[in-house]
Design a protein around this motif. Sequence first.
Motif, PDB file in Angstrom:
ATOM      1  N   ALA A  14       0.830  -1.205   0.000  1.00 26.98           N
ATOM      2  CA  ALA A  14       0.000   0.000   0.000  1.00 26.98           C
ATOM      3  C   ALA A  14       0.862   1.250   0.000  1.00 26.98           C
ATOM      4  N   SER A  15       1.951   1.216   0.785  1.00 25.86           N
ATOM      5  CA  SER A  15       2.847   2.374   0.836  1.00 25.86           C
ATOM      6  C   SER A  15       3.501   2.611  -0.517  1.00 25.86           C
ATOM      7  N   LEU A  16       3.967   1.524  -1.136  1.00 23.44           N
ATOM      8  CA  LEU A  16       4.601   1.663  -2.443  1.00 23.44           C
ATOM      9  C   LEU A  16       3.610   2.157  -3.483  1.00 23.44           C
ATOM     10  N   LEU A  17       2.365   1.649  -3.389  1.00 25.44           N
ATOM     11  CA  LEU A  17       1.334   2.094  -4.317  1.00 25.44           C
ATOM     12  C   LEU A  17       1.042   3.583  -4.116  1.00 25.44           C
ATOM     13  N   GLY A  18       1.009   3.996  -2.847  1.00 25.51           N
ATOM     14  CA  GLY A  18       0.773   5.410  -2.549  1.00 25.51           C
ATOM     15  C   GLY A  18       1.872   6.288  -3.107  1.00 25.51           C
ATOM     16  N   LEU A  19       3.122   5.832  -2.939  1.00 23.25           N
ATOM     17  CA  LEU A  19       4.245   6.595  -3.481  1.00 23.25           C
ATOM     18  C   LEU A  19       4.168   6.652  -5.002  1.00 23.25           C
ATOM     19  N   ALA A  20       3.797   5.525  -5.606  1.00 23.45           N
ATOM     20  CA  ALA A  20       3.690   5.498  -7.060  1.00 23.45           C
ATOM     21  C   ALA A  20       2.596   6.435  -7.539  1.00 23.45           C
ATOM     22  N   ASN A  21       1.447   6.417  -6.849  1.00 23.78           N
ATOM     23  CA  ASN A  21       0.350   7.308  -7.230  1.00 23.78           C
ATOM     24  C   ASN A  21       0.742   8.763  -7.060  1.00 23.78           C
ATOM     25  N   SER A  22       1.475   9.064  -5.948  1.00 24.22           N
ATOM     26  CA  SER A  22       1.921  10.435  -5.697  1.00 24.22           C
ATOM     27  C   SER A  22       2.871  10.895  -6.795  1.00 24.22           C
ATOM     28  N   ALA A  23       3.806   9.993  -7.155  1.00 21.54           N
ATOM     29  CA  ALA A  23       4.762  10.351  -8.207  1.00 21.54           C
ATOM     30  C   ALA A  23       4.047  10.567  -9.533  1.00 21.54           C
ATOM     31  N   ALA A  24       3.051   9.698  -9.796  1.00 22.36           N
ATOM     32  CA  ALA A  24       2.303   9.851 -11.040  1.00 22.36           C
ATOM     33  C   ALA A  24       1.534  11.159 -11.063  1.00 22.36           C
ATOM     34  N   ALA A  25       0.954  11.533  -9.900  1.00 20.67           N
ATOM     35  CA  ALA A  25       0.209  12.789  -9.812  1.00 20.67           C
ATOM     36  C   ALA A  25       1.122  13.972 -10.072  1.00 20.67           C
ATOM     37  N   GLN A  26       2.351  13.891  -9.556  1.00 24.99           N
ATOM     38  CA  GLN A  26       3.299  14.974  -9.778  1.00 24.99           C
ATOM     39  C   GLN A  26       3.722  15.038 -11.245  1.00 24.99           C
ATOM     40  N   ASP A  27       3.877  13.858 -11.868  1.00 23.44           N
ATOM     41  CA  ASP A  27       4.239  13.827 -13.285  1.00 23.44           C
ATOM     42  C   ASP A  27       3.136  14.441 -14.139  1.00 23.44           C
ATOM     43  N   ASP A  28       1.874  14.241 -13.709  1.00 18.01           N
ATOM     44  CA  ASP A  28       0.737  14.743 -14.477  1.00 18.01           C
ATOM     45  C   ASP A  28       0.397  16.194 -14.145  1.00 18.01           C
ATOM     46  N   TYR A  29       1.080  16.783 -13.174  1.00 14.35           N
ATOM     47  CA  TYR A  29       0.742  18.136 -12.722  1.00 14.35           C
ATOM     48  C   TYR A  29       0.968  19.142 -13.845  1.00 14.35           C
ATOM     49  N   PRO A  30       0.044  20.084 -14.006  1.00 12.47           N
ATOM     50  CA  PRO A  30      -1.278  20.154 -13.361  1.00 12.47           C
ATOM     51  C   PRO A  30      -2.319  19.393 -14.180  1.00 12.47           C
ATOM     52  N   SER A  31      -3.189  18.680 -13.482  1.00 12.39           N
ATOM     53  CA  SER A  31      -4.225  17.907 -14.164  1.00 12.39           C
ATOM     54  C   SER A  31      -5.567  18.625 -14.161  1.00 12.39           C
ATOM     55  N   HIS A  32      -5.643  19.754 -13.462  1.00 10.33           N
ATOM     56  CA  HIS A  32      -6.864  20.573 -13.456  1.00 10.33           C
ATOM     57  C   HIS A  32      -6.483  22.012 -13.109  1.00 10.33           C
ATOM     58  N   ALA A  33      -7.454  22.865 -12.964  1.00 12.16           N
ATOM     59  CA  ALA A  33      -7.201  24.298 -12.774  1.00 12.16           C
ATOM     60  C   ALA A  33      -6.384  24.579 -11.511  1.00 12.16           C
ATOM     61  N   VAL A  34      -5.533  25.588 -11.599  1.00  9.48           N
ATOM     62  CA  VAL A  34      -4.684  26.029 -10.485  1.00  9.48           C
ATOM     63  C   VAL A  34      -5.126  27.435 -10.085  1.00  9.48           C
ATOM     64  N   LYS A  35      -5.191  27.662  -8.785  1.00 14.50           N
ATOM     65  CA  LYS A  35      -5.622  28.965  -8.265  1.00 14.50           C
ATOM     66  C   LYS A  35      -4.404  29.776  -7.822  1.00 14.50           C
ATOM     67  N   ILE A  36      -4.337  31.033  -8.262  1.00 13.27           N
ATOM     68  CA  ILE A  36      -3.310  31.968  -7.797  1.00 13.27           C
ATOM     69  C   ILE A  36      -3.988  33.014  -6.925  1.00 13.27           C
ATOM     70  N   ILE A  37      -3.645  33.034  -5.649  1.00  9.85           N
ATOM     71  CA  ILE A  37      -4.195  34.026  -4.734  1.00  9.85           C
ATOM     72  C   ILE A  37      -3.395  35.319  -4.858  1.00  9.85           C
ATOM     73  N   VAL A  38      -4.068  36.387  -5.230  1.00  7.88           N
ATOM     74  CA  VAL A  38      -3.478  37.729  -5.204  1.00  7.88           C
ATOM     75  C   VAL A  38      -3.975  38.387  -3.922  1.00  7.88           C
ATOM     76  N   PRO A  39      -3.079  38.685  -2.961  1.00  9.85           N
ATOM     77  CA  PRO A  39      -3.545  39.136  -1.650  1.00  9.85           C
ATOM     78  C   PRO A  39      -3.887  40.617  -1.573  1.00  9.85           C
ATOM     79  N   PHE A  40      -4.338  41.164  -2.686  1.00 14.16           N
ATOM     80  CA  PHE A  40      -4.738  42.569  -2.765  1.00 14.16           C
ATOM     81  C   PHE A  40      -5.974  42.666  -3.672  1.00 14.16           C
ATOM     82  N   PRO A  41      -6.731  43.765  -3.582  1.00 13.41           N
ATOM     83  CA  PRO A  41      -7.951  43.887  -4.381  1.00 13.41           C
ATOM     84  C   PRO A  41      -7.678  43.909  -5.881  1.00 13.41           C
ATOM     85  N   ALA A  42      -8.727  43.647  -6.642  1.00 12.10           N
ATOM     86  CA  ALA A  42      -8.630  43.683  -8.095  1.00 12.10           C
ATOM     87  C   ALA A  42      -8.374  45.105  -8.582  1.00 12.10           C
TER      88      ALA A  42
END
Length: 326
Positions: A14-42
């Motif tokens: 399970a641990s190895l599978l988790g590491l493999a899934n994590s590595a795969a997720a990082q390889d696929d990054y980004p797989s969906h929208a990414v949010k950039i927080i601008v800490p000031f008004p528009a």
Amino acid sequence: MKRRYRLLAFGLCASLLGLANSAAAQDDYPSHAVKIIVPFPAGGTSDLMGRLIAEVLGRQLKQPFVVENKGGAGGAIGSDQVARSAPDGYTLLLSGIGSNAIIHAFKPAPPYDSNKDFVHISQLAAGPNVLVVNPSFPAKTFKEFIAWVKAHPGKFDYGQVNASSGHLTTEYLKQVAGLDMVGIPYKGGAPALTDVLSGQINGMFTNQDAALPHVKSGNLRALAVTSAERNPLYPDVPTVAESGYPGFTAVSWTGLSAPKGTPDAVVKKLETAMVRGFADPAAKAKLEATGFVVVAQGSVPYTKFVQSEIARWEDVVRKSGIQLGN
């Protein structure tokens, strides 16, 4: 005993599978929208920077990068939100001088530590403060300005937006040059600049993009810029450093940061995309048109730069005795 070994083997798999899934997720990054927080008004310069980063990274990494403005408390609210977000690369921060350096010079401290709670991915741009005066002011050059202020202690009044980059730059110059000048408090840079234009006050340090149209029209006189080198849009305006104060720099800067613990592979992808994306002439031109200099660089130099900026402004604030709200 056999059951125990089976459980251990299951746990290992399970641990190895988790590491493999994590590595795969990082390889696929980004797989969906990414949010950039601008800490000031528009609508301000920070918002412009955040949207430009979103545009460039979206083009480089083939996923939407979406800006979310989260203003308040000098940038602390939005920055803290990112510091507390999951370190998966899907919530990023538009970091900058106010919310990731100057803020640490004051008490109470913000709820995050910019040296410890973020991975600083890449700086984007830097722009100098510009010392501008009303054209009726006697000094025509920065050296004449220094001489006039020293000959008339307490007579030069300047616009002061408390704890802003321009305010701290003025305090910094007062310390290194031994100047006695009087700050007139304002709630924002725009009304202060209006009073310089009308001659109600003598001058101020302000961001290069705010001053540029007024300098071009002749309604303001630019005496010095605070970058290490002359700014391309102010080619005839000397730096403070070249005018008798070597090493003097004070720039407004922005970059991209992520929560501490963001995987190295994700950081590397973002770092590469930032550097490559802002090497593009079209992307650079959008910033350079307002006097910013593109400083797209990697994580290591940006991290060291943020550390040095925190130390610089903590020292200026300590020596000046500035407090928030004063």
